[in-house]
Scaffold this active site. Structure first.
Site, PDB file in Angstrom:
ATOM      1  N   ARG A 163      41.460  35.712  51.491  1.00 43.67           N
ATOM      2  CA  ARG A 163      42.145  36.992  51.564  1.00 43.67           C
ATOM      3  C   ARG A 163      43.534  36.796  52.173  1.00 43.67           C
ATOM      4  O   ARG A 163      43.775  35.834  52.909  1.00 43.67           O
ATOM      5  CB  ARG A 163      41.342  37.980  52.414  1.00 43.67           C
ATOM      6  N   LYS A 187      35.896  38.288  57.615  1.00 45.31           N
ATOM      7  CA  LYS A 187      35.434  39.573  58.143  1.00 45.31           C
ATOM      8  C   LYS A 187      34.298  39.351  59.140  1.00 45.31           C
ATOM      9  O   LYS A 187      33.456  38.482  58.948  1.00 45.31           O
ATOM     10  CB  LYS A 187      34.965  40.468  57.000  1.00 45.31           C
ATOM     11  N   HIS A 258      45.234  39.715  46.324  1.00 48.22           N
ATOM     12  CA  HIS A 258      43.813  39.874  46.006  1.00 48.22           C
ATOM     13  C   HIS A 258      43.550  39.559  44.536  1.00 48.22           C
ATOM     14  O   HIS A 258      42.442  39.152  44.170  1.00 48.22           O
ATOM     15  CB  HIS A 258      43.358  41.295  46.336  1.00 48.22           C
ATOM     16  N   ARG A 261      42.710  36.038  44.265  1.00 45.91           N
ATOM     17  CA  ARG A 261      41.316  35.843  44.716  1.00 45.91           C
ATOM     18  C   ARG A 261      40.361  36.158  43.565  1.00 45.91           C
ATOM     19  O   ARG A 261      39.408  35.407  43.315  1.00 45.91           O
ATOM     20  CB  ARG A 261      41.058  36.757  45.914  1.00 45.91           C
ATOM     21  N   HIS A 284      31.641  36.432  50.983  1.00 41.74           N
ATOM     22  CA  HIS A 284      30.929  37.685  50.743  1.00 41.74           C
ATOM     23  C   HIS A 284      29.616  37.681  51.520  1.00 41.74           C
ATOM     24  O   HIS A 284      28.853  36.711  51.466  1.00 41.74           O
ATOM     25  CB  HIS A 284      30.624  37.855  49.252  1.00 41.74           C
ATOM     26  N   TYR A 293      31.814  39.480  39.427  1.00 39.48           N
ATOM     27  CA  TYR A 293      32.650  38.577  38.639  1.00 39.48           C
ATOM     28  C   TYR A 293      31.920  38.068  37.404  1.00 39.48           C
ATOM     29  O   TYR A 293      32.555  37.678  36.433  1.00 39.48           O
ATOM     30  CB  TYR A 293      33.108  37.403  39.507  1.00 39.48           C
TER      31      TYR A 293
END
Length: 312
Positions: A163, A187, A258, A261, A284, A293
Site C-alpha cells: 500500500r 494494517k 492502489h 497493487r 489481507h 482478484y
C-alpha cells in the site's frame, strides 16, 4: 396507488407514515432529500403490504418484507437501491417498536442484497512493462536523483503490491538485501515479509546510491524521500508520481498507487500464483478479500476463450 397519496393507504399505515416523516423532520433533522427518499421507500413498502391484504402492522412478517424487495427487483431496482430500501425498512420498523405501534420487529434479520465486489480498471501486463520501460528511459535522460527515485518507487509498488502508506513508511532497516525482501508494517501494525523481483531491487539499489543527494538530515531513516523536504515522502506526492507516469503510457487507465497493487495481484494470479501466497503478500486478513482478484482473471480467461475458440 401511490405513496404520494397516503390517503389511499389504510388509516393505520397513513398515520404511521405521516408521523414517521414528522419524526425525521423534527427529531432526526435529516435533509429534505433524505426525508423524501425515506418517505418514498416506506410509502412503497406500505402500498405493497396493503396489496398483500394487510391494513395494520400486527401481522406483517419478514416474508412480506422480503416479497416487497423481490418485487422491487423485478421492477428493475439496482442492488444499491435495494440495499437502501432494506435499510429504510429496518429503521422504520425499529421506530414502530419504540413508539408502541408494534410489539415485535418484523424487519429484524432482514438482509440487504450483497453488492458484488468490483475492482477498478487495472493495467495489462504489457502496459505495466511499458510503464517501467518509459520510466527507465526517462531516468537515463535525467541526471537528477528524483528520476531515479521515481523508477524505484514505481518498481517497488508494482513488484511488491504494498500500500502507499506502507511504501511511505518503509525504513532503511526494513530492507533485507541478502534475500531481497521488504519487512512491511501493514494494517493493525502487523509485520509481513514481501519478496521483490530483481528489476525492482536493482532500481531500489540505484536509488539508494543517490539517496544522500536528497536527504537533509542524517537521522532520517525513510527509504523514499521528498524532493523539497528531504524527509519521508508524502503519500500525495507518490500519487502524483503514479498518475503522471501512467499518463505517458498509451491506453493505460488513470490509476493511483492502489491500482498498481491491483495489477500486481491480478498478474500474479494470471501467472498461476497460489491464492494464499498472494493473500500473504498483500497482507489481507481474509482470503475472501484476495479472492476478488480471481474474478478479474476468470473474466479475462472467458474473454480470451470466446475470442479464440471456434465453438465459443
Amino acid at each position: 396507488m401511490s405513496s404520494d397519496d397516503p390517503a389511499l393507504l389504510p388509516a393505520a399505515f397513513s398515520r404511521a407514515l405521516a408521523d414517521y416523516v414528522t419524526h425525521l423532520d423534527q427529531e432526526r433533522t435529516v435533509s429534505p432529500h433524505t426525508i423524501r427518499a425515506y418517505a418514498g421507500d416506506i410509502g412503497s413498502l406500505l402500498e405493497h403490504l396493503h396489496r398483500l391484504g394487510h391494513d395494520a402492522f400486527d401481522r406483517v412478517d419478514r416474508r412480506a418484507l422480503r416479497s416487497w424487495l423481490a418485487h422491487q427487483s423485478t421492477l428493475g431496482a439496482q442492488r444499491t437501491t435495494l440495499q437502501r430500501r432494506a435499510a429504510a425498512a429496518r429503521v422504520f420498523f425499529a421506530w414502530c417498536v419504540r413508539t408502541g405501534r408494534i410489539e415485535s420487529d418484523p424487519a429484524l434479520g432482514l438482509r440487504s442484497p450483497k453488492l458484488p465486489r468490483r475492482l477498478p480498471p487495472t493495467l495489462g501486463q504489457g502496459q505495466a512493462r511499458a510503464l517501467m520501460e518509459a520510466m527507465v528511459a526517462r531516468a537515463a535522460e535525467d541526471d537528477g536523483p528524483v528520476a531515479v527515485r521515481d523508477v524505484a518507487l514505481l518498481e517497488i509498488l508494482y513488484a511488491s503490491g504494498i500500500r502507499v502508506s506502507e511504501l511511505c513508511g518503509l525504513d532503511l532497516t526494513a530492507l533485507d538485501h541478502d534475500r531481497q525482501v521488504l519487512r512491511v508494517i501493514g494494517k493493525g501494525d502487523k509485520e509481513r515479509a514481501v519478496p521483490v523481483g530483481r528489476p525492482a531491487w536493482a532500481a531500489l539499489a540505484a536509488w539508494l546510491a543517490r539517496r544522500d543527494e536528497l536527504v537533509k538530515s542524517r537521522a532520517e531513516t525513510a527509504v523514499f524521500l521528498g524532493e523539497r523536504t528531504g524527509g519521508r515522502i508524502d503519500p500525495r506526492v507518490v500519487r502524483r508520481i503514479v498518475h503522471r507516469a501512467l499518463a505517458a503510457v498509451p491506453g493505460a487507465p488513470d490509476l493511483g498507487p492502489h491500482g498498481l497493487r491491483h495489477a500486481m495481484a491480478t498478474h500474479l494470479l494470471e501467472g498461476g500464483a497460489d491464492l494464499r501466497s498472494v493473500q500473504e503478500m498483500l497482507g489481507h486478513a481474509s482470503l475472501a478479500t484476495t479472492q476478488i482478484y480471481t474474478h478479474v482473471t476468470n473474466d479475462r480467461l472467458r474473454a480470451a476463450f470466446e475470442q479464440a475458440h471456434p465453438r465459443a
